[in-house]
Design an enzyme around this catalytic site. Sequence first.
Site, PDB file in Angstrom:
ATOM      1  N   GLU A  60       7.610 -12.804 -43.904  1.00 21.69           N
ATOM      2  CA  GLU A  60       6.726 -13.039 -42.752  1.00 21.69           C
ATOM      3  C   GLU A  60       6.744 -11.822 -41.838  1.00 21.69           C
ATOM      4  O   GLU A  60       7.703 -11.037 -41.872  1.00 21.69           O
ATOM      5  CB  GLU A  60       7.218 -14.264 -41.981  1.00 21.69           C
ATOM      6  CG  GLU A  60       8.523 -13.991 -41.250  1.00 21.69           C
ATOM      7  CD  GLU A  60       9.322 -15.241 -40.900  1.00 21.69           C
ATOM      8  OE1 GLU A  60       9.702 -15.975 -41.829  1.00 21.69           O
ATOM      9  OE2 GLU A  60       9.569 -15.441 -39.710  1.00 21.69           O
ATOM     10  N   LEU A 102      18.917  -8.430 -37.041  1.00 18.34           N
ATOM     11  CA  LEU A 102      18.708  -8.326 -38.481  1.00 18.34           C
ATOM     12  C   LEU A 102      19.076  -6.941 -38.972  1.00 18.34           C
ATOM     13  O   LEU A 102      18.843  -5.953 -38.279  1.00 18.34           O
ATOM     14  CB  LEU A 102      17.224  -8.555 -38.806  1.00 18.34           C
ATOM     15  CG  LEU A 102      16.677  -9.955 -38.539  1.00 18.34           C
ATOM     16  CD1 LEU A 102      15.167  -9.958 -38.610  1.00 18.34           C
ATOM     17  CD2 LEU A 102      17.241 -10.922 -39.575  1.00 18.34           C
ATOM     18  N   LYS A 149       7.346  -9.294 -38.821  1.00 15.56           N
ATOM     19  CA  LYS A 149       8.355  -9.162 -37.773  1.00 15.56           C
ATOM     20  C   LYS A 149       7.598  -8.847 -36.489  1.00 15.56           C
ATOM     21  O   LYS A 149       6.981  -7.783 -36.367  1.00 15.56           O
ATOM     22  CB  LYS A 149       9.334  -8.034 -38.122  1.00 15.56           C
ATOM     23  CG  LYS A 149      10.436  -7.875 -37.099  1.00 15.56           C
ATOM     24  CD  LYS A 149      11.501  -6.924 -37.614  1.00 15.56           C
ATOM     25  CE  LYS A 149      12.716  -6.892 -36.724  1.00 15.56           C
ATOM     26  NZ  LYS A 149      12.468  -6.396 -35.381  1.00 15.56           N
ATOM     27  N   ALA A 192       0.844  -1.207   0.000  1.00 15.31           N
ATOM     28  CA  ALA A 192       0.000   0.000   0.000  1.00 15.31           C
ATOM     29  C   ALA A 192       0.879   1.256   0.000  1.00 15.31           C
ATOM     30  O   ALA A 192       0.617   2.208  -0.747  1.00 15.31           O
ATOM     31  CB  ALA A 192      -0.918  -0.008   1.204  1.00 15.31           C
TER      32      ALA A 192
HETATM   33  S1  IVH Z   1      14.664 -14.090 -37.760  1.00 13.11           S
HETATM   34  C1  IVH Z   1      19.378 -14.492 -37.504  1.00 13.11           C
HETATM   35  N1  IVH Z   1      12.124 -13.634 -37.890  1.00 13.11           N
HETATM   36  O1  IVH Z   1      13.795  -9.344 -34.756  1.00 13.11           O
HETATM   37  C2  IVH Z   1      18.218 -13.664 -37.140  1.00 13.11           C
HETATM   38  N2  IVH Z   1      13.381 -12.404 -36.282  1.00 13.11           N
HETATM   39  O2  IVH Z   1      15.957  -7.457 -35.372  1.00 13.11           O
HETATM   40  C3  IVH Z   1      17.025 -14.495 -36.895  1.00 13.11           C
HETATM   41  N3  IVH Z   1      12.038 -10.926 -34.888  1.00 13.11           N
HETATM   42  O3  IVH Z   1      16.222 -10.615 -32.598  1.00 13.11           O
HETATM   43  C4  IVH Z   1      15.850 -13.662 -36.627  1.00 13.11           C
HETATM   44  N4  IVH Z   1      10.083 -11.416 -35.785  1.00 13.11           N
HETATM   45  O4  IVH Z   1      13.778 -10.927 -31.963  1.00 13.11           O
HETATM   46  C5  IVH Z   1      13.271 -13.296 -37.285  1.00 13.11           C
HETATM   47  N5  IVH Z   1       9.828 -13.367 -38.070  1.00 13.11           N
HETATM   48  C6  IVH Z   1      10.973 -13.057 -37.485  1.00 13.11           C
HETATM   49  C7  IVH Z   1      11.023 -12.128 -36.432  1.00 13.11           C
HETATM   50  C8  IVH Z   1      12.259 -11.821 -35.857  1.00 13.11           C
HETATM   51  C9  IVH Z   1      10.700 -10.694 -34.853  1.00 13.11           C
HETATM   52  C10 IVH Z   1      13.014 -10.244 -34.019  1.00 13.11           C
HETATM   53  C11 IVH Z   1      13.990 -11.143 -33.321  1.00 13.11           C
HETATM   54  C12 IVH Z   1      15.350 -10.635 -33.679  1.00 13.11           C
HETATM   55  C13 IVH Z   1      15.033  -9.247 -34.127  1.00 13.11           C
HETATM   56  C14 IVH Z   1      16.077  -8.785 -35.106  1.00 13.11           C
END
Ligand code: IVH
Length: 694
Positions: free
Chosen positions: A126, A93, A128, A44
């Site tokens: 796909e 990425l 992100k 609280a």
């Molecule tokens: S592939 C070798 N696929 O984005 C890298 N990453 O900026 C493999 N993320 O650290 C990552 N959606 O946390 C991949 N469909 C997707 C994703 C994804 C989100 C994130 C992941 C990564 C970050 C990179």
Amino acid sequence: MAIPKSPDQMSAQEAAAELARLAKEIASHDKAYYLADAPRISDAAYDALRQRNAEIERLFPDQIRPDSPSVRVGAAPSQKFAKVSHAVPMLSLANAFDDNDVVEFVSKVRRFLSLSEEDELTFTAEPKIDGLSAGIRYENGKLVQAATRGDGEVGEDVTENVRTIIDVPKVLSGNDWPEVLEVRGEVYLPHADFEKMNQEQISNQKDPYKNPRNAAAGSLRQIDAKITARRPLRFFAYAWGLVSNEFAKSQEQAIGLLAKWGFSVNPLTKVCSSPLQMIEHYQMIEARRFALGYDIDGVVYKVNLLSLQQRLGFISRSPRWAIAHKFPPEQASTVLEDIEIQVGRTGALTPVAKLKPVTVGGVVISNASLHNEDELRRKDVRIGDIVLIQRAGDVIPQVVKVLNADRKDRSAPFEFPKICPCPLQTRLKRDLDDKGEPGAVTRCSGQSACPFQKVEALKHFVSRQAFDIEGLGAKQIESFFEEGIIGEPADIFLLSKRVDDLKLAEREGWGETSVANLVAAINAKREVPLDRFLNALGIRHVGQGNARLLAHHFGSIDNLLKQVTRLTAMEELLAIDGIGEAAAGSVIDFFTQSHSAEMVQRLLLQVSVLDMDEPESDSAISGKTVVFTGKLQHISRDEAKAKASALGARVSGSVSAKTDILVAGPGAGSKLKKANDLGVKVLSEDEWIALIAR
Ligand code: IVH
């Protein structure tokens, strides 16, 4: 005890002071609760503090602090989770910001693989997911460990928390999975559950979470997995780390198998065979973005065939075979209250817009970058203007444009300083661009003598990616620097011998325990791997990625110091896969200029730099030094270099007695002659390909 003043009776100054006090007090209770599991006040009383903070912020929105407890979301970073070293690093990425970047990405992949326009090349596309990544390890089909990404090399063990996620199978379906399989993907919180969770937070008189990603992060990193279990986290699988055997030929097939074994995979994944199709799929996903029910921040494209992914490999911290096509950033307008000039660790002057705080994409922004003098002038940004700002992901917010440019009552154009605002008041210099013309960056000419640069360099030195000295953060560095206690990296290590002389324990905010902790934290870093050491030095163009490349190439600090001061240093550095001219030039400058070279020598008296492990490889060229010359017919020069490095060879730019193999294509000249003179083994491209295929 004085009765605390009611927020509606406060002046702006009193509000600011009270918010500062509350930020500190709440942070200290958070620490006691999360890190020590030992709350010092009742729930609280804690809630009352947060409510007071929220009430003052409501009345004085201009005074919201960047470290406000209402902005700082999620659990405090915990030291309670065990560390997990990722067997295969979790990388990030590279980004594409527009359609051109996507076209360029596809062309680069084709060039690297020496593919012609007619050769088929497909990509998956796909969403992100905007959550946090996790790696989940299965042995014989059973979930045995789950870890967060952390810094990509070492994450935190969140096994029990991940077990509570409904999309994560505890036991894999089927029986055709590899014995060891680490599945990677994104932990996220759907919008509907986020709203519900925040309703609960509010009815329990707690601050709501700012966005689903923060809520997911806070939920996953709960010490008590029972709390995580009550948070409806979800998981999309999209990649894998360590696997005991190859289990698919393509990304598409691998994702299909992950779905078969019980994972949720994203239904908007599509195979595309041209940049146009990739961009069309991006547009389709973007149009549906807000109806998906969870946050996404772009589209990820990945080369579909795994054999090609393997050939493409990685550059620095990201794969060459994938890219994230980001959605346009979120924008908002606000008043620009002031322009401050900051001097960074490389001496670059950055004008920073001080803004009336405004919420953009769930985060309160009060500073934005104006990049450099030319940008500032081009945008004609003046104090008092209404400006459009934007923020994309974790990138520093930027001022896009002035919204009241046609008003007559604007203040005078901003005068960029002619001399550096640092204490040396040096003459400012412009960097020269590739053509020798003055570039955009204005720099302090004080170099290592400039105290502003020095203190920024020291902050970088102790930062998480560099020496990572716990308890020695930016604030402590600033005050030790101001007092002349720490002037260069070596002084940090000399500090432990001076704590008594300096009466450190008697200083405000310090005590016997905190001094002992600091000394222990400093001593713990007297041994440091070569890559961290190089990153810590703050050499221009040498960040974490290039530091790793250099470290793996040279293996030891002694070898590096020897090689980079030779006449052939430029050739040697350029031969490293991923090192360009700018980085090579600044490495040579750094180690040949006396002030930086001597600084390194003093530091080396205090720390031992650990050699890099030889890459584990039993290939025919492991540990060998290879030079390429002439034109290669079947593979691009970049691929040849990347492949040689991946197999444990050192690629060098010049032939010497240390060269083991010269790969010579048509047109080879002086290098071939020298190799023949020295008796170095010379291979044709075909012989080389046969050798590495063994
Ligand atoms: S592939 C070798 N696929 O984005 C890298 N990453 O900026 C493999 N993320 O650290 C990552 N959606 O946390 C991949 N469909 C997707 C994703 C994804 C989100 C994130 C992941 C990564 C970050 C990179």
